[in-house]
Every structure is written in C-alpha cells, then in structure tokens.
Write a protein that holds these residues in place. Structure first.
Motif, PDB file in Angstrom:
ATOM      1  N   ASP A   1     -13.014 -24.162 -18.908  1.00 10.89           N
ATOM      2  CA  ASP A   1     -12.250 -25.149 -18.144  1.00 10.89           C
ATOM      3  C   ASP A   1     -12.531 -26.582 -18.591  1.00 10.89           C
ATOM      4  OD1 ASP A   1     -11.081 -23.199 -16.607  1.00 10.89           O
ATOM      5  OD2 ASP A   1     -12.475 -23.398 -14.937  1.00 10.89           O
ATOM      6  N   TYR A   2     -13.800 -26.918 -18.716  1.00 12.83           N
ATOM      7  CA  TYR A   2     -14.170 -28.309 -18.936  1.00 12.83           C
ATOM      8  C   TYR A   2     -13.777 -28.831 -20.326  1.00 12.83           C
ATOM      9  CZ  TYR A   2     -18.193 -26.755 -21.736  1.00 12.83           C
ATOM     10  OH  TYR A   2     -19.001 -26.189 -22.705  1.00 12.83           O
ATOM     11  N   LEU A   3     -13.341 -27.931 -21.208  1.00 14.54           N
ATOM     12  CA  LEU A   3     -12.940 -28.355 -22.553  1.00 14.54           C
ATOM     13  C   LEU A   3     -11.419 -28.364 -22.771  1.00 14.54           C
ATOM     14  CD1 LEU A   3     -15.628 -26.614 -24.787  1.00 14.54           C
ATOM     15  CD2 LEU A   3     -15.321 -29.074 -24.438  1.00 14.54           C
ATOM     16  N   VAL A   4     -10.667 -27.961 -21.764  1.00 12.68           N
ATOM     17  CA  VAL A   4      -9.212 -27.917 -21.910  1.00 12.68           C
ATOM     18  C   VAL A   4      -8.659 -29.297 -22.265  1.00 12.68           C
ATOM     19  CG1 VAL A   4      -7.028 -27.603 -20.676  1.00 12.68           C
ATOM     20  CG2 VAL A   4      -8.846 -25.902 -20.443  1.00 12.68           C
ATOM     21  N   SER A   5      -9.037 -30.318 -21.501  1.00 10.22           N
ATOM     22  CA  SER A   5      -8.516 -31.671 -21.751  1.00 10.22           C
ATOM     23  C   SER A   5      -8.970 -32.198 -23.108  1.00 10.22           C
ATOM     24  CB  SER A   5      -8.960 -32.625 -20.641  1.00 10.22           C
ATOM     25  OG  SER A   5     -10.380 -32.712 -20.579  1.00 10.22           O
ATOM     26  N   TYR A   6     -10.166 -31.799 -23.547  1.00  9.51           N
ATOM     27  CA  TYR A   6     -10.671 -32.238 -24.857  1.00  9.51           C
ATOM     28  C   TYR A   6      -9.750 -31.735 -25.967  1.00  9.51           C
ATOM     29  CZ  TYR A   6     -13.738 -32.468 -28.971  1.00  9.51           C
ATOM     30  OH  TYR A   6     -14.252 -32.711 -30.232  1.00  9.51           O
ATOM     31  N   TYR A   7      -9.405 -30.450 -25.932  1.00 12.22           N
ATOM     32  CA  TYR A   7      -8.550 -29.895 -26.980  1.00 12.22           C
ATOM     33  C   TYR A   7      -7.109 -30.374 -26.843  1.00 12.22           C
ATOM     34  CZ  TYR A   7     -12.267 -26.907 -28.719  1.00 12.22           C
ATOM     35  OH  TYR A   7     -13.435 -26.462 -29.282  1.00 12.22           O
ATOM     36  N   GLU A   8      -6.679 -30.681 -25.629  1.00 11.49           N
ATOM     37  CA  GLU A   8      -5.346 -31.240 -25.456  1.00 11.49           C
ATOM     38  C   GLU A   8      -5.242 -32.596 -26.164  1.00 11.49           C
ATOM     39  OE1 GLU A   8      -3.673 -29.335 -21.267  1.00 11.49           O
ATOM     40  OE2 GLU A   8      -4.889 -31.170 -21.199  1.00 11.49           O
ATOM     41  N   ARG A   9      -6.304 -33.369 -26.121  1.00 15.67           N
ATOM     42  CA  ARG A   9      -6.305 -34.658 -26.815  1.00 15.67           C
ATOM     43  C   ARG A   9      -6.259 -34.489 -28.328  1.00 15.67           C
ATOM     44  NH1 ARG A   9     -10.199 -35.803 -22.802  1.00 15.67           N
ATOM     45  NH2 ARG A   9     -11.929 -35.595 -24.284  1.00 15.67           N
ATOM     46  N   LEU A  10      -6.633 -33.303 -28.806  1.00 20.77           N
ATOM     47  CA  LEU A  10      -6.610 -33.021 -30.239  1.00 20.77           C
ATOM     48  C   LEU A  10      -5.318 -32.333 -30.671  1.00 20.77           C
ATOM     49  CD1 LEU A  10     -10.305 -31.841 -30.749  1.00 20.77           C
ATOM     50  CD2 LEU A  10      -9.306 -34.033 -31.385  1.00 20.77           C
ATOM     51  N   GLY A  11      -4.364 -32.227 -29.746  1.00 23.75           N
ATOM     52  CA  GLY A  11      -3.062 -31.676 -30.103  1.00 23.75           C
ATOM     53  C   GLY A  11      -2.821 -30.236 -29.706  1.00 23.75           C
ATOM     54  N   PHE A  12      -3.787 -29.610 -29.021  1.00 25.97           N
ATOM     55  CA  PHE A  12      -3.609 -28.234 -28.581  1.00 25.97           C
ATOM     56  C   PHE A  12      -2.911 -28.203 -27.213  1.00 25.97           C
ATOM     57  CE2 PHE A  12      -6.819 -27.795 -31.768  1.00 25.97           C
ATOM     58  CZ  PHE A  12      -6.693 -26.506 -32.271  1.00 25.97           C
ATOM     59  N   LYS A  13      -2.199 -27.120 -26.957  1.00 23.73           N
ATOM     60  CA  LYS A  13      -1.529 -26.931 -25.674  1.00 23.73           C
ATOM     61  C   LYS A  13      -2.158 -25.756 -24.946  1.00 23.73           C
ATOM     62  CE  LYS A  13       2.982 -26.050 -23.559  1.00 23.73           C
ATOM     63  NZ  LYS A  13       4.433 -25.805 -23.820  1.00 23.73           N
ATOM     64  N   CYS A  14      -2.406 -25.954 -23.659  1.00 17.08           N
ATOM     65  CA  CYS A  14      -2.997 -24.881 -22.852  1.00 17.08           C
ATOM     66  C   CYS A  14      -1.895 -23.914 -22.434  1.00 17.08           C
ATOM     67  CB  CYS A  14      -3.695 -25.456 -21.618  1.00 17.08           C
ATOM     68  SG  CYS A  14      -4.525 -24.189 -20.632  1.00 17.08           S
ATOM     69  N   ILE A  15      -2.032 -22.651 -22.837  1.00 23.26           N
ATOM     70  CA  ILE A  15      -1.036 -21.622 -22.523  1.00 23.26           C
ATOM     71  C   ILE A  15      -1.306 -20.994 -21.157  1.00 23.26           C
ATOM     72  CG2 ILE A  15       0.052 -19.495 -23.348  1.00 23.26           C
ATOM     73  CD1 ILE A  15       0.465 -21.931 -25.122  1.00 23.26           C
ATOM     74  N   GLY A  16      -2.547 -21.024 -20.731  1.00 15.59           N
ATOM     75  CA  GLY A  16      -2.933 -20.421 -19.459  1.00 15.59           C
ATOM     76  C   GLY A  16      -4.261 -19.702 -19.588  1.00 15.59           C
ATOM     77  N   LYS A  17      -4.629 -18.965 -18.570  1.00 16.83           N
ATOM     78  CA  LYS A  17      -5.887 -18.232 -18.599  1.00 16.83           C
ATOM     79  C   LYS A  17      -5.809 -17.082 -19.596  1.00 16.83           C
ATOM     80  CE  LYS A  17      -7.489 -19.366 -13.961  1.00 16.83           C
ATOM     81  NZ  LYS A  17      -7.963 -18.847 -12.645  1.00 16.83           N
ATOM     82  N   SER A  18      -6.885 -16.911 -20.342  1.00 16.05           N
ATOM     83  CA  SER A  18      -6.935 -15.872 -21.357  1.00 16.05           C
ATOM     84  C   SER A  18      -7.466 -14.561 -20.772  1.00 16.05           C
ATOM     85  CB  SER A  18      -7.839 -16.313 -22.512  1.00 16.05           C
ATOM     86  OG  SER A  18      -8.083 -15.234 -23.401  1.00 16.05           O
ATOM     87  N   PRO A  19      -6.894 -13.424 -21.180  1.00 15.69           N
ATOM     88  CA  PRO A  19      -7.415 -12.130 -20.731  1.00 15.69           C
ATOM     89  C   PRO A  19      -8.699 -11.741 -21.454  1.00 15.69           C
ATOM     90  CG  PRO A  19      -5.572 -11.800 -22.222  1.00 15.69           C
ATOM     91  CD  PRO A  19      -5.664 -13.272 -21.982  1.00 15.69           C
ATOM     92  N   ALA A  20      -9.068 -12.495 -22.482  1.00 17.20           N
ATOM     93  CA  ALA A  20     -10.270 -12.162 -23.255  1.00 17.20           C
ATOM     94  C   ALA A  20     -11.511 -12.206 -22.362  1.00 17.20           C
ATOM     95  CB  ALA A  20     -10.426 -13.128 -24.410  1.00 17.20           C
ATOM     96  N   GLU A  21     -12.361 -11.194 -22.501  1.00 22.29           N
ATOM     97  CA  GLU A  21     -13.594 -11.111 -21.718  1.00 22.29           C
ATOM     98  C   GLU A  21     -14.821 -11.399 -22.558  1.00 22.29           C
ATOM     99  OE1 GLU A  21     -13.630  -7.320 -19.844  1.00 22.29           O
ATOM    100  OE2 GLU A  21     -11.845  -7.719 -18.615  1.00 22.29           O
ATOM    101  N   PHE A  22     -14.614 -11.871 -23.769  1.00 24.23           N
ATOM    102  CA  PHE A  22     -15.722 -12.226 -24.660  1.00 24.23           C
ATOM    103  C   PHE A  22     -16.694 -13.169 -23.953  1.00 24.23           C
ATOM    104  CE2 PHE A  22     -17.393 -15.527 -27.512  1.00 24.23           C
ATOM    105  CZ  PHE A  22     -18.159 -14.757 -28.366  1.00 24.23           C
ATOM    106  N   GLY A  23     -17.989 -12.867 -24.057  1.00 28.83           N
ATOM    107  CA  GLY A  23     -19.008 -13.743 -23.486  1.00 28.83           C
ATOM    108  C   GLY A  23     -18.945 -13.904 -21.991  1.00 28.83           C
ATOM    109  N   GLY A  24     -18.300 -12.969 -21.282  1.00 28.71           N
ATOM    110  CA  GLY A  24     -18.241 -13.061 -19.827  1.00 28.71           C
ATOM    111  C   GLY A  24     -16.914 -13.554 -19.291  1.00 28.71           C
ATOM    112  N   GLY A  25     -15.977 -13.902 -20.182  1.00 29.03           N
ATOM    113  CA  GLY A  25     -14.652 -14.313 -19.727  1.00 29.03           C
ATOM    114  C   GLY A  25     -14.605 -15.749 -19.213  1.00 29.03           C
TER     115      GLY A  25
END
Length: 274
Positions: free
Chosen positions: A240-264
């Motif tokens: 969560d806390y890095l979403v805005s950081y990557y948005e500033r770098l040109g990435f778009k948040c698609i939504g919550k990921s189903p990936a459970e890697f590292g605890g999800g």
C-alpha cells in the motif's frame, strides 16, 4: 516685530507639534497597520524556515550527507560477479525476509532482461569510517588499481518476462530443478515469449533512501526497455505505502493483486511506456 514672526503656540499645540505621528485619529478613517506588519513578518519567517527545511530534506542534500565523497553513479547491467552484493542489498533493503530474493532464487540463471544496478566508486582512503551493507562484497574497479577503488552496489532492479499483463505467483517463482533443466522451458518463472517485463525487485540501500536513487534507476530501466522494444509493458506488485511512489514514476495501479507471494497484501502496478 518682524512680519515673518508670529505669536508662540499654546502649550497643547506645541505638544502636538512635537509628538511623533505613530497613531491616527479614527475620525480620519486611518488604520493602524502594525498588526498587519507583524503578520507579514511571521509569514516571511515561516516561508524562510520552510525553504531551509526543504533544502535540508532535498534529495541532493540527503545525498551529500550520505556520502563523505563525491557521488558519481554508474548504472550498468548486473553480472554474476555482483551476486553476493545483490544478496547483501536484498537483505538490507527488505526487512521482511519473505520479500527478499533468496540466495537460491538469485543464483538461478534467470535470463537477463536488463537486470540493472547503480554503483559508486569508493576509494578506501577517502571513505574512512563510511559503511554500507554492500561494501564488504564490492569488487575492485580494476585489478591492481593503485588507490584500491571498489565498485559498490547501492541499488538494483531484478526482473523476468511473464506471459500475462500482471504478475502472478507463478511469475514470482522459479523452477527448482533449474540446474538439470538445461534450458528447457518451465511453467513458472521466466517466460521467454512474454511481452510483459515483471519487475521483481527494486532495492535501494537504506542509508540512501530519499536520495532519488530509486527514481534514477527506474527511469533508466524504463528507457532501456523502450529503446530495446522487447516488451509492451512493465508490471510489478507493491505494498500500500508504495502505490503513490510508483504512480509518480508513471505506473498505474490496477487494483489489489491476487498474488500471495511473501504473505500477500499486494497491489498490481503497470506501466505501458517501457
């Protein structure tokens, strides 16, 4: 009595004539602006303090405090000789061990999709008492260089290709039998025909957080991929806390990921301008 002279003023008139005009009669519709002047002064002081604070906290200022010597970044592809430094950086950058690239995973021969590192040249004589987690694993810049300079890893990006538009748990995995597969494809990990670059790790030495190095390497990486024309998009998962950081770098948040890697608890981020 000369014509230019006149009678002396009364005591009240004389007193008024000599009194400084600091205040005005209300009947003159004048306003005492001393309070406004005080307010303007306070605003000016706050502005100056804010500018000084921002200057102290700017990436450039943080960088100067972090290095006792001039920082000249060298951005280059990672190689096998950087393996130990990559592990040291992963361990330092990710407090949660489940989020790190394990030594086994990092040593597997993932095809190089532009694994990138930011290095700095450190001369021991000029960096006395300066430490960073990757210093002990750093390799000499040149063999038998007189000043003993080392190339120290301070940030890296590790990635593979994947078939989908976003990252799944299979993409975050790797074939456990990679030592005996001899190049045969697997259903997990790197997918050679994929048109999505899966960014698995953006790691920056904690001592250099807030210095703009993460932004530097991401921009360099995206430009490298764009120049190569080998992918349609770059995808990653972040907390969560890095979403805005990557948005500033040109990435778009698609939504919550189903990936459970590292605890999800991840969010899917995608950039369509690799």
């Amino acid at each position: 009595m000369a014509a230019t002279e006149r009678e002396p003023p009364s005591s009240i008139e004389a007193s008024n004539a000599n009194r400084p005009q600091m205040f005005h009669r209300i009947s003159d519709n004048a306003i005492d602006e001393s309070s406004d002047a005080d307010s303007d002064f306070v605003k000016l002081q706050k502005t100056i303090s804010k500018e000084r604070r921002e200057a102290r906290e700017s990436p450039q200022a943080r960088l100067q405090r972090a290095f006792p010597f001039t920082f000249h970044p060298n951005i280059r592809p990672l190689s096998k000789s950087d393996y130990e430094s990559c592990i040291a950086l992963e361990n330092a950058a990710f407090p949660d061990p489940a989020h790190r690239a394990t030594p086994e995973k990092a040593s597997s021969p993932w095809p190089n999709m532009g694994h990138l590192g930011v290095f700095c040249t450190v001369v021991p004589e000029k960096a006395k008492n300066w430490t960073i987690e990757t210093l002990d694993t750093a390799k000499p810049v040149e063999t038998d260089r007189p000043n003993g300079a080392k190339s120290v890893l301070v940030a890296h990006i590790v990635s593979t290709r994947c078939a989908g538009d976003t990252i799944t748990d299979k993409d975050m995995d790797y074939p456990k039998d990679w030592r005996t597969r001899r190049g045969r494809s697997a259903d997990v990990g790197h997918q050679e025909g994929g048109r999505t670059v899966a960014m698995h790790s953006l790691a920056v030495a904690p001592k250099l957080h807030g210095c703009g190095i993460g932004q530097m390497i991401v921009k360099a990486y995206l430009q490298q991929l764009k120049n190569a024309g080998l992918a349609d998009r770059v995808a990653l998962i972040c907390q969560d806390y890095l979403v805005s950081y990557y948005e500033r770098l040109g990435f778009k948040c698609i939504g919550k990921s189903p990936a459970e890697f590292g605890g999800g608890g991840w969010h899917d981020m995608v950039s369509h301008d690799p």
